[in-house]
Write a protein that holds these residues in place. Structure first.
Motif, PDB file in Angstrom:
ATOM      1  N   ALA A   1       0.835  -1.206   0.000  1.00 27.78           N
ATOM      2  CA  ALA A   1       0.000   0.000   0.000  1.00 27.78           C
ATOM      3  C   ALA A   1       0.868   1.254   0.000  1.00 27.78           C
ATOM      4  CB  ALA A   1      -0.937  -0.002   1.197  1.00 27.78           C
ATOM      5  N   GLN A   2       1.983   1.224   0.700  1.00 25.78           N
ATOM      6  CA  GLN A   2       2.884   2.369   0.729  1.00 25.78           C
ATOM      7  C   GLN A   2       3.611   2.534  -0.598  1.00 25.78           C
ATOM      8  OE1 GLN A   2       5.195   1.302   4.159  1.00 25.78           O
ATOM      9  NE2 GLN A   2       3.797   2.334   5.552  1.00 25.78           N
ATOM     10  N   MET A   3       3.877   1.432  -1.317  1.00 27.39           N
ATOM     11  CA  MET A   3       4.580   1.503  -2.598  1.00 27.39           C
ATOM     12  C   MET A   3       3.650   1.900  -3.739  1.00 27.39           C
ATOM     13  SD  MET A   3       7.117  -1.780  -2.515  1.00 27.39           S
ATOM     14  CE  MET A   3       5.933  -2.994  -1.954  1.00 27.39           C
ATOM     15  N   PHE A   4       2.377   1.602  -3.588  1.00 25.94           N
ATOM     16  CA  PHE A   4       1.386   1.858  -4.629  1.00 25.94           C
ATOM     17  C   PHE A   4       0.856   3.281  -4.438  1.00 25.94           C
ATOM     18  CE2 PHE A   4      -3.087   1.237  -6.181  1.00 25.94           C
ATOM     19  CZ  PHE A   4      -2.759   1.103  -7.507  1.00 25.94           C
ATOM     20  N   ARG A   5       1.496   4.247  -5.078  1.00 32.28           N
ATOM     21  CA  ARG A   5       1.238   5.661  -4.806  1.00 32.28           C
ATOM     22  C   ARG A   5       0.388   6.364  -5.853  1.00 32.28           C
ATOM     23  NH1 ARG A   5       5.388   7.717  -1.189  1.00 32.28           N
ATOM     24  NH2 ARG A   5       6.728   6.010  -0.626  1.00 32.28           N
ATOM     25  N   ALA A   6       0.145   5.744  -6.982  1.00 33.64           N
ATOM     26  CA  ALA A   6      -0.544   6.432  -8.076  1.00 33.64           C
ATOM     27  C   ALA A   6      -1.737   5.607  -8.546  1.00 33.64           C
ATOM     28  CB  ALA A   6       0.428   6.673  -9.223  1.00 33.64           C
ATOM     29  N   GLY A   7      -2.560   6.207  -9.368  1.00 33.15           N
ATOM     30  CA  GLY A   7      -3.728   5.531  -9.897  1.00 33.15           C
ATOM     31  C   GLY A   7      -3.397   4.540 -10.989  1.00 33.15           C
ATOM     32  N   LEU A   8      -4.441   3.934 -11.514  1.00 33.28           N
ATOM     33  CA  LEU A   8      -4.304   2.959 -12.584  1.00 33.28           C
ATOM     34  C   LEU A   8      -4.680   3.584 -13.917  1.00 33.28           C
ATOM     35  CD1 LEU A   8      -6.112   0.001 -10.790  1.00 33.28           C
ATOM     36  CD2 LEU A   8      -3.644   0.328 -11.046  1.00 33.28           C
ATOM     37  N   VAL A   9      -4.118   3.056 -14.991  1.00 31.23           N
ATOM     38  CA  VAL A   9      -4.527   3.423 -16.350  1.00 31.23           C
ATOM     39  C   VAL A   9      -5.065   2.160 -17.011  1.00 31.23           C
ATOM     40  CG1 VAL A   9      -2.924   5.360 -16.611  1.00 31.23           C
ATOM     41  CG2 VAL A   9      -2.191   3.077 -17.267  1.00 31.23           C
ATOM     42  N   THR A  10      -5.909   2.337 -18.016  1.00 30.83           N
ATOM     43  CA  THR A  10      -6.489   1.184 -18.705  1.00 30.83           C
ATOM     44  C   THR A  10      -6.115   1.206 -20.179  1.00 30.83           C
ATOM     45  OG1 THR A  10      -8.543   2.396 -19.116  1.00 30.83           O
ATOM     46  CG2 THR A  10      -8.456   1.029 -17.145  1.00 30.83           C
ATOM     47  N   ASP A  11      -6.097   0.014 -20.772  1.00 29.49           N
ATOM     48  CA  ASP A  11      -5.891  -0.074 -22.210  1.00 29.49           C
ATOM     49  C   ASP A  11      -7.235  -0.323 -22.893  1.00 29.49           C
ATOM     50  OD1 ASP A  11      -6.449  -2.808 -21.897  1.00 29.49           O
ATOM     51  OD2 ASP A  11      -4.388  -3.447 -22.236  1.00 29.49           O
ATOM     52  N   ALA A  12      -7.221  -0.433 -24.205  1.00 29.22           N
ATOM     53  CA  ALA A  12      -8.453  -0.586 -24.978  1.00 29.22           C
ATOM     54  C   ALA A  12      -9.205  -1.872 -24.630  1.00 29.22           C
ATOM     55  CB  ALA A  12      -8.147  -0.548 -26.477  1.00 29.22           C
ATOM     56  N   ALA A  13      -8.500  -2.886 -24.145  1.00 26.20           N
ATOM     57  CA  ALA A  13      -9.120  -4.157 -23.792  1.00 26.20           C
ATOM     58  C   ALA A  13      -9.686  -4.170 -22.374  1.00 26.20           C
ATOM     59  CB  ALA A  13      -8.106  -5.285 -23.958  1.00 26.20           C
ATOM     60  N   GLY A  14      -9.487  -3.069 -21.624  1.00 33.00           N
ATOM     61  CA  GLY A  14      -9.984  -2.997 -20.258  1.00 33.00           C
ATOM     62  C   GLY A  14      -9.014  -3.495 -19.205  1.00 33.00           C
ATOM     63  N   ASN A  15      -7.797  -3.848 -19.603  1.00 33.71           N
ATOM     64  CA  ASN A  15      -6.768  -4.227 -18.639  1.00 33.71           C
ATOM     65  C   ASN A  15      -6.308  -2.985 -17.889  1.00 33.71           C
ATOM     66  OD1 ASN A  15      -6.673  -6.952 -19.621  1.00 33.71           O
ATOM     67  ND2 ASN A  15      -5.524  -6.168 -21.372  1.00 33.71           N
ATOM     68  N   MET A  16      -5.915  -3.147 -16.646  1.00 32.07           N
ATOM     69  CA  MET A  16      -5.443  -2.031 -15.835  1.00 32.07           C
ATOM     70  C   MET A  16      -3.946  -2.182 -15.585  1.00 32.07           C
ATOM     71  SD  MET A  16      -8.548  -1.700 -13.095  1.00 32.07           S
ATOM     72  CE  MET A  16      -8.540  -3.422 -12.641  1.00 32.07           C
ATOM     73  N   TYR A  17      -3.250  -1.056 -15.567  1.00 28.17           N
ATOM     74  CA  TYR A  17      -1.815  -1.031 -15.323  1.00 28.17           C
ATOM     75  C   TYR A  17      -1.513  -0.001 -14.244  1.00 28.17           C
ATOM     76  CZ  TYR A  17      -1.404  -3.425 -19.813  1.00 28.17           C
ATOM     77  OH  TYR A  17      -1.520  -4.316 -20.838  1.00 28.17           O
ATOM     78  N   GLY A  18      -0.512  -0.308 -13.440  1.00 26.42           N
ATOM     79  CA  GLY A  18      -0.085   0.616 -12.405  1.00 26.42           C
ATOM     80  C   GLY A  18       1.385   0.425 -12.119  1.00 26.42           C
ATOM     81  N   THR A  19       1.900   1.246 -11.233  1.00 25.80           N
ATOM     82  CA  THR A  19       3.314   1.167 -10.870  1.00 25.80           C
ATOM     83  C   THR A  19       3.458   1.055  -9.366  1.00 25.80           C
ATOM     84  OG1 THR A  19       3.506   3.577 -10.727  1.00 25.80           O
ATOM     85  CG2 THR A  19       4.045   2.562 -12.845  1.00 25.80           C
ATOM     86  N   THR A  20       4.581   0.502  -8.943  1.00 25.46           N
ATOM     87  CA  THR A  20       4.977   0.569  -7.542  1.00 25.46           C
ATOM     88  C   THR A  20       6.306   1.302  -7.487  1.00 25.46           C
ATOM     89  OG1 THR A  20       6.191  -1.530  -7.540  1.00 25.46           O
ATOM     90  CG2 THR A  20       3.839  -1.623  -6.994  1.00 25.46           C
ATOM     91  N   SER A  21       6.532   1.997  -6.405  1.00 25.42           N
ATOM     92  CA  SER A  21       7.779   2.759  -6.276  1.00 25.42           C
ATOM     93  C   SER A  21       8.924   1.891  -5.776  1.00 25.42           C
ATOM     94  CB  SER A  21       7.570   3.933  -5.325  1.00 25.42           C
ATOM     95  OG  SER A  21       7.174   3.465  -4.051  1.00 25.42           O
ATOM     96  N   GLU A  22       8.611   0.713  -5.266  1.00 23.34           N
ATOM     97  CA  GLU A  22       9.622  -0.215  -4.769  1.00 23.34           C
ATOM     98  C   GLU A  22       9.150  -1.626  -5.063  1.00 23.34           C
ATOM     99  OE1 GLU A  22      10.585   0.545  -0.661  1.00 23.34           O
ATOM    100  OE2 GLU A  22      10.146   2.659  -0.922  1.00 23.34           O
ATOM    101  N   GLY A  23       9.978  -2.595  -4.731  1.00 21.81           N
ATOM    102  CA  GLY A  23       9.625  -3.987  -4.927  1.00 21.81           C
ATOM    103  C   GLY A  23      10.171  -4.523  -6.228  1.00 21.81           C
ATOM    104  N   GLY A  24       9.942  -5.783  -6.470  1.00 20.21           N
ATOM    105  CA  GLY A  24      10.486  -6.419  -7.656  1.00 20.21           C
ATOM    106  C   GLY A  24      11.843  -7.021  -7.366  1.00 20.21           C
ATOM    107  N   ALA A  25      12.375  -7.733  -8.311  1.00 15.01           N
ATOM    108  CA  ALA A  25      13.654  -8.416  -8.131  1.00 15.01           C
ATOM    109  C   ALA A  25      14.821  -7.444  -8.259  1.00 15.01           C
ATOM    110  CB  ALA A  25      13.783  -9.532  -9.166  1.00 15.01           C
TER     111      ALA A  25
END
Length: 95
Positions: free
Chosen positions: A19-43
């Motif tokens: 929740a602390q890393m997820f700082r921004a909203g989501l965007v959608t593509d034409a198919a209705g999929n949602m995308y977002g970013t995290t400020s930290e995490g990952g390998a």
């Protein structure tokens, strides 16, 4: 909060950490999929990710679309993304 729980289940720490890393909203593509970013995490450098949330058989499935690699690639996306032309997304990172 369900999205935060699901992203946490991808291996990015506890729900509170995600929740602390997820700082921004989501965007959608034409198919209705949602995308977002995290400020930290990952390998690797833990520089954040771009994640995708898509419908799969009546349920939502979360996947990592891109792992930031740090310098000279990018990292720490605090502001999310915006829709661009022809199905593209634009965003900014700290590094």
């Amino acid at each position: 909060m369900r999205l935060v729980k699901r992203i946490a289940n991808l291996g990015y720490g506890s729900r509170k950490q995600v929740a602390q890393m997820f700082r921004a909203g989501l965007v959608t593509d034409a198919a209705g999929n949602m995308y977002g970013t995290t400020s930290e995490g990952g390998a690797g450098c833990s520089c954040g990710v771009i994640f995708k949330v898509a419908r799969a058989g009546g349920t939502w499935k979360e996947t990592v679309a891109y792992r930031f690699q740090g310098s000279p690639d990018a990292g720490f996306a605090y502001n999310g993304m915006v829709n661009g032309p022809a199905g593209t997304f634009f965003g900014a990172t700290v590094h």
